[in-house]
Design an enzyme around this catalytic site. Structure first.
Site, PDB file in Angstrom:
ATOM      1  N   ARG A 100      27.491  85.948   2.062  1.00  0.00           N
ATOM      2  CA  ARG A 100      28.396  85.231   2.210  1.00  0.00           C
ATOM      3  C   ARG A 100      29.056  86.213   2.898  1.00  0.00           C
ATOM      4  O   ARG A 100      30.621  86.332   2.530  1.00  0.00           O
ATOM      5  CB  ARG A 100      28.937  84.372   2.277  1.00  0.00           C
ATOM      6  CG  ARG A 100      29.879  83.123   3.412  1.00  0.00           C
ATOM      7  CD  ARG A 100      30.349  82.081   2.898  1.00  0.00           C
ATOM      8  NE  ARG A 100      29.043  81.405   2.760  1.00  0.00           N
ATOM      9  CZ  ARG A 100      29.142  79.815   2.024  1.00  0.00           C
ATOM     10  NH1 ARG A 100      30.124  79.117   2.259  1.00  0.00           N
ATOM     11  NH2 ARG A 100      28.119  78.711   3.311  1.00  0.00           N
ATOM     12  N   HIS A 127      23.441  80.654   9.745  1.00  0.00           N
ATOM     13  CA  HIS A 127      22.989  80.029   7.959  1.00  0.00           C
ATOM     14  C   HIS A 127      21.613  79.463   7.870  1.00  0.00           C
ATOM     15  O   HIS A 127      21.600  78.009   8.031  1.00  0.00           O
ATOM     16  CB  HIS A 127      23.789  78.918   8.297  1.00  0.00           C
ATOM     17  CG  HIS A 127      24.987  78.066   6.400  1.00  0.00           C
ATOM     18  ND1 HIS A 127      24.050  78.823   5.940  1.00  0.00           N
ATOM     19  CD2 HIS A 127      25.446  77.442   6.502  1.00  0.00           C
ATOM     20  CE1 HIS A 127      24.963  78.022   5.198  1.00  0.00           C
ATOM     21  NE2 HIS A 127      25.004  77.470   5.351  1.00  0.00           N
ATOM     22  N   GLN A 130      21.309  77.231   4.781  1.00  0.00           N
ATOM     23  CA  GLN A 130      21.138  75.812   4.820  1.00  0.00           C
ATOM     24  C   GLN A 130      20.228  74.883   6.072  1.00  0.00           C
ATOM     25  O   GLN A 130      19.544  73.910   5.851  1.00  0.00           O
ATOM     26  CB  GLN A 130      22.382  75.294   5.883  1.00  0.00           C
ATOM     27  CG  GLN A 130      22.716  74.080   6.483  1.00  0.00           C
ATOM     28  CD  GLN A 130      23.370  73.299   5.012  1.00  0.00           C
ATOM     29  OE1 GLN A 130      24.322  74.044   4.017  1.00  0.00           O
ATOM     30  NE2 GLN A 130      22.544  72.434   4.904  1.00  0.00           N
ATOM     31  N   ASP A 223      28.944  69.566  12.947  1.00  0.00           N
ATOM     32  CA  ASP A 223      28.425  70.667  11.927  1.00  0.00           C
ATOM     33  C   ASP A 223      30.500  70.169  12.081  1.00  0.00           C
ATOM     34  O   ASP A 223      30.917  70.168  13.550  1.00  0.00           O
ATOM     35  CB  ASP A 223      28.439  72.050  12.229  1.00  0.00           C
ATOM     36  CG  ASP A 223      28.671  72.535  11.416  1.00  0.00           C
ATOM     37  OD1 ASP A 223      29.622  72.438   9.530  1.00  0.00           O
ATOM     38  OD2 ASP A 223      28.707  73.401  11.274  1.00  0.00           O
ATOM     39  N   ARG A 291      20.150  72.319  -0.880  1.00  0.00           N
ATOM     40  CA  ARG A 291      20.383  73.737  -0.461  1.00  0.00           C
ATOM     41  C   ARG A 291      19.496  74.531  -2.159  1.00  0.00           C
ATOM     42  O   ARG A 291      18.812  75.805  -1.964  1.00  0.00           O
ATOM     43  CB  ARG A 291      21.634  73.929  -0.960  1.00  0.00           C
ATOM     44  CG  ARG A 291      22.275  73.272   0.417  1.00  0.00           C
ATOM     45  CD  ARG A 291      22.409  74.716   1.751  1.00  0.00           C
ATOM     46  NE  ARG A 291      22.622  75.472   1.379  1.00  0.00           N
ATOM     47  CZ  ARG A 291      23.775  76.198   1.487  1.00  0.00           C
ATOM     48  NH1 ARG A 291      24.608  75.315   1.776  1.00  0.00           N
ATOM     49  NH2 ARG A 291      23.618  77.764   1.613  1.00  0.00           N
TER      50      ARG A 291
HETATM   51  N1  NVA Z   1      30.426  76.527  11.120  1.00  0.00           N
HETATM   52  C1  NVA Z   1      30.818  76.552   9.694  1.00  0.00           C
HETATM   53  C2  NVA Z   1      29.458  75.538   8.587  1.00  0.00           C
HETATM   54  C3  NVA Z   1      30.273  75.416   7.332  1.00  0.00           C
HETATM   55  C4  NVA Z   1      28.994  75.338   6.222  1.00  0.00           C
HETATM   56  C5  NVA Z   1      31.145  77.345   9.110  1.00  0.00           C
HETATM   57  O1  NVA Z   1      30.595  78.814   9.507  1.00  0.00           O
HETATM   58  O2  NVA Z   1      32.029  76.839   8.907  1.00  0.00           O
END
Ligand code: NVA
Length: 311
Positions: A100, A127, A130, A223, A291
């Site tokens: 990440r 992502h 996800q 989100d 997940r």
């Molecule tokens: N768009 C959010 C997703 C969190 C899992 C972020 O990047 O913080």
């Protein structure tokens, strides 16, 4: 060597295969041991994490492997050592690398030099793990993906909006993103997703009209308005995005059967009303659980493919 850096690294058949495997692994979580040894999977987090770290660690252990947490700050990736050197070192210790980080280009460099599969555990741009969990969740509740209509509301220019475009298109879904001016994905991202629809079916579109997007939707997604790294823009974003809050009134345009997804963490009263997040149409806890199953499937697929190419 196969990697999972962006949603469209899996074509339609491969995505369907990974989702089938995820469902099988969910039904029998302790039966498959493709990481027996135990083989190590390195996990590096340069941004906060709860679900991703927990689900990868649990999932890798269930596959018979060993999750190795590498502290990105201690390692000083890109500062103390270059990304290619870190990749060469970790690739000699681990059977796969889960990262990440911020820049998609850094992840691509890692993949180029690691010699083992690299998995995107969230970047500024995508992502994809996800999305596999989201698609698995929709498939479980609706029995299909192709042809379903998905509305994504809010900050659609973030990693989740981009990933819905690519993964939803790959699944043959109709994806419509509703966001204010400046919060829709780039034209390049729409073009990349549109190219997928030409062979996978489905469609992608953007709008500023939240009601139009949600009307008739089978799945409604939102989100956080303030993705990790954007905290300095919180106040401005809350002002601009207020009209895209997923309220019971807005959800009513989708109908009572529509599923509500949120990748979490969620901010009740901001991008989503508490009654919606905690209401009967919300499947966010299934989504969070999925997940683990989805990531186990993608690791199994990539490590298996790496083994085949070695042989
Ligand atoms: N768009 C959010 C997703 C969190 C899992 C972020 O990047 O913080």
């Amino acid at each position: 060597m196969r990697h999972f850096l962006a949603d469209d690294d899996l074509g339609p058949d491969e995505q369907a295969q990974v989702l089938r495997l995820a469902a099988e692994l969910k039904a029998a979580p302790y039966d498959a041991k493709p990481l027996a040894g135990p083989r190590t999977v390195a996990m590096i987090f340069d941004k906060p994490t709860l679900r991703t770290q927990a689900s990868f660690a649990a999932g890798i252990a269930e596959l018979g492997g060993h999750p190795m947490l590498v502290d990105g700050a201690l390692a000083g990736i890109g500062v103390r050592e270059s990304v290619p050197d870190v990749a060469r070192v970790l690739g000699r210790q681990a059977s796969a690398i889960v990262w990440r980080t911020f820049e998609q280009s850094a992840l691509e460099q890692m993949a180029e030099h690691a010699g083992v599969p690299v998995v995107n555990a969230l970047t500024d741009l995508f992502h994809p793990c996800q999305l596999l969990a989201d698609l698995l969740t929709v498939q479980e509740h609706r029995g299909q993906l192709a042809g379903l209509r998905v509305a994504f509301l809010g900050d659609a220019a973030c990693n989740m909006g981009n990933s819905w475009l690519l993964a939803g298109a790959t699944a043959g879904m109709h994806v419509i993103l509703a966001a204010p001016e400046g919060y829709l994905p780039s034209e390049e991202m729409f073009a990349r997703a549109t190219a997928i629809t030409s062979y996978a079916g489905g469609s992608v579109a953007g709008t500023h009209d939240a009601v139009a997007a949600v009307t008739g939707a089978d799945v409604v997604v939102t989100d956080t308005w303030v993705s990790m790294g954007k905290e300095g823009e919180s106040a401005a974003r809350e002002r601009v995005l207020a009209g895209y809050r997923l309220t019971p009134e807005l959800l009513a345009h989708a109908g009572p059967e529509a599923l509500v997804l949120h990748c979490l963490p969620a901010y009740r009263g901001k991008e989503i009303a508490a009654e919606v997040l905690d209401g009967p149409q919300s499947v966010v806890w299934d989504e969070a659980e999925n997940r683990r199953h989805a990531q186990k499937a993608v690791l199994t697929y990539l490590v298996g493919a790496a083994g085949d190419s070695d042989g």
